[in-house]
Scaffold this active site. Structure first.
Site, PDB file in Angstrom:
ATOM      1  N   LYS A 285       0.848  -1.205   0.000  1.00  0.00           N
ATOM      2  CA  LYS A 285       0.000   0.000   0.000  1.00  0.00           C
ATOM      3  C   LYS A 285       0.879   1.249   0.000  1.00  0.00           C
ATOM      4  O   LYS A 285       1.071   1.891   1.037  1.00  0.00           O
ATOM      5  CB  LYS A 285      -0.963  -0.034   1.198  1.00  0.00           C
ATOM      6  CG  LYS A 285      -2.158   0.896   1.053  1.00  0.00           C
ATOM      7  CD  LYS A 285      -3.229   0.545   2.045  1.00  0.00           C
ATOM      8  CE  LYS A 285      -4.340   1.569   2.127  1.00  0.00           C
ATOM      9  NZ  LYS A 285      -5.138   1.726   0.910  1.00  0.00           N
TER      10      LYS A 285
ATOM     11  N   LEU B 163      -4.358  -5.015  -4.158  1.00  0.00           N
ATOM     12  CA  LEU B 163      -4.150  -4.805  -2.727  1.00  0.00           C
ATOM     13  C   LEU B 163      -5.114  -5.740  -1.992  1.00  0.00           C
ATOM     14  O   LEU B 163      -6.320  -5.742  -2.292  1.00  0.00           O
ATOM     15  CB  LEU B 163      -4.454  -3.353  -2.342  1.00  0.00           C
ATOM     16  CG  LEU B 163      -4.177  -3.068  -0.871  1.00  0.00           C
ATOM     17  CD1 LEU B 163      -2.678  -2.912  -0.630  1.00  0.00           C
ATOM     18  CD2 LEU B 163      -4.914  -1.832  -0.401  1.00  0.00           C
TER      19      LEU B 163
HETATM   20  N1  PDD Z   1      -7.989   2.353  -0.350  1.00  0.00           N
HETATM   21  N2  PDD Z   1      -7.537  -1.703  -3.367  1.00  0.00           N
HETATM   22  C1  PDD Z   1      -6.944  -0.499  -3.415  1.00  0.00           C
HETATM   23  C2  PDD Z   1      -6.104  -0.175  -4.592  1.00  0.00           C
HETATM   24  C3  PDD Z   1      -7.137   0.421  -2.367  1.00  0.00           C
HETATM   25  O1  PDD Z   1      -6.517   1.607  -2.411  1.00  0.00           O
HETATM   26  C4  PDD Z   1      -7.962   0.068  -1.270  1.00  0.00           C
HETATM   27  C5  PDD Z   1      -8.197   1.001  -0.110  1.00  0.00           C
HETATM   28  C6  PDD Z   1      -8.559  -1.212  -1.270  1.00  0.00           C
HETATM   29  C7  PDD Z   1      -9.410  -1.680  -0.111  1.00  0.00           C
HETATM   30  O2  PDD Z   1      -8.614  -1.945   1.019  1.00  0.00           O
HETATM   31  P1  PDD Z   1      -9.210  -1.826   2.494  1.00  0.00           P
HETATM   32  O3  PDD Z   1     -10.431  -2.674   2.521  1.00  0.00           O
HETATM   33  O4  PDD Z   1      -8.128  -2.358   3.359  1.00  0.00           O
HETATM   34  O5  PDD Z   1      -9.517  -0.382   2.732  1.00  0.00           O
HETATM   35  C8  PDD Z   1      -8.318  -2.066  -2.320  1.00  0.00           C
HETATM   36  C9  PDD Z   1      -8.116   3.309   0.708  1.00  0.00           C
HETATM   37  C10 PDD Z   1      -9.421   3.312   1.407  1.00  0.00           C
HETATM   38  C11 PDD Z   1      -7.690   4.680   0.183  1.00  0.00           C
HETATM   39  O6  PDD Z   1      -6.685   4.727  -0.497  1.00  0.00           O
HETATM   40  O7  PDD Z   1      -8.327   5.690   0.493  1.00  0.00           O
END
Ligand code: PDD
Length: 291
Positions: free
Chosen positions: A148, A205
């Site tokens: 991330k 991710l």
């Molecule tokens: N983004 N895939 C990507 C590319 C993401 O950036 C995110 C989350 C997710 C979902 O992951 P999670 O369920 O752990 O939030 C999947 C966050 C919310 C953001 O960048 O604002």
């Protein structure tokens, strides 16, 4: 009440929350981040998010700026100072500030830690209530999407394109037209009683919300397949939705020009949303040390 953010050891008014111009996050996007939901005073999947933050740092050999307990303490202090019960909390760690040079700085360079939070109304999210449109775009990101990182320019461009088309999210397609995930969310389809999402490999991710939804589906005997699927399959699905820490479970009612079903949020997406809210409301909160 002034908004307060955290920068490298200090709680400061948000307008004055700054990092150095040679911070490697600013110069090279050499950093990682997390977004954690605070829902009715509870940190949703805090452990999963902090596990992933630590993994992201490990994968990029960034020194953790603080222990996990210290990070948890700072997060709570920040929330307390901002007097929030429902919020999104943003944490970012970078490789620190050093003279501009591509290779890593010396090992004693302190990593940067910043945090900010903003109110988020989980109970009245029109996207959840009405469903959203999404559009497909080529996935132009690097090959390690499982980390991330703050190198989000491909997502910025994809989401801008989506916004220009009146869409909430951009579905990122690989070179063969298979759907990896959304620009900032994981993507799911439901057809003939089977829920499908991309396998958790380096091309997406592994969302913390995704993991919770997998667990919820298993608990409620909803069949899940983690594997590849293309745009054609998605367009013909009975239902689709996106998941992320802030949006939770957002029903998708249109992909490009194709309306799904009757164009309204489907029953499974609604059900999973309610299961997730129930899970978040009852999730056991970890204890933490008070210093
Ligand atoms: N983004 N895939 C990507 C590319 C993401 O950036 C995110 C989350 C997710 C979902 O992951 P999670 O369920 O752990 O939030 C999947 C966050 C919310 C953001 O960048 O604002």
């Amino acid at each position: 009440m002034p908004r307060i953010s955290y920068v490298n050891g200090a709680y400061v008014p948000h307008q004055r929350a700054c990092v150095h111009i040679e911070d490697r996050g600013f110069v090279f996007a050499d950093g990682v981040y997390e977004v954690i939901g605070l829902i009715n005073g509870k940190y949703a999947d805090e452990c999963g998010h902090l596990d992933r933050l630590e993994r992201s740092m490990r994968e990029l050999q960034i020194n953790p700026p603080k222990t996990r307990d210290a990070i948890r303490f700072i997060m709570r202090e920040l929330v307390r100072r901002n007097r929030l019960q429902n919020a999104a909390i943003y944490l970012q760690v970078t490789r620190g500030t050093a003279k501009r040079d591509f290779k890593f700085p010396t090992a004693d360079t302190p990593s940067t830690l910043v945090m900010m939070c903003w109110p988020f109304n989980y109970d009245a999210n029109p996207n959840v209530q009405n469903g959203v449109k999404v559009c497909s775009v080529p996935d132009q990101r690097w090959a390690r999407r499982d980390i991330k990182t703050v190198a989000l320019l491909p997502q910025v461009l994809a989401k801008q394109k989506a916004a220009e088309q009146g869409c909430y999210e951009a579905l990122m397609l690989d070179g063969d037209g298979m759907i990896n995930e959304g620009g900032a969310s994981n993507f799911w389809i439901y057809k003939d009683g089977v829920l499908k999402t991309h396998q958790a490999d380096q091309s997406i991710l592994k969302g913390v919300t995704r993991t919770a939804v997998c667990d919820i589906a298993a608990k409620h005997n909803i069949k899940i397949v983690e594997g590849p699927f293309g745009l054609d399959e998605a367009i013909n699905a009975d239902e689709a939705f996106c998941t992320s820490a802030t949006a939770l479970i957002v029903p998708v009612v249109q992909i490009d020009d194709h309306v799904l079903g009757d164009g309204k949020p489907g029953p499974l997406a609604r059900k999973i949303y309610h299961y997730y809210r129930d899970y978040a409301d009852h999730e056991k909160q970890q204890l933490y040390w008070v210093y």
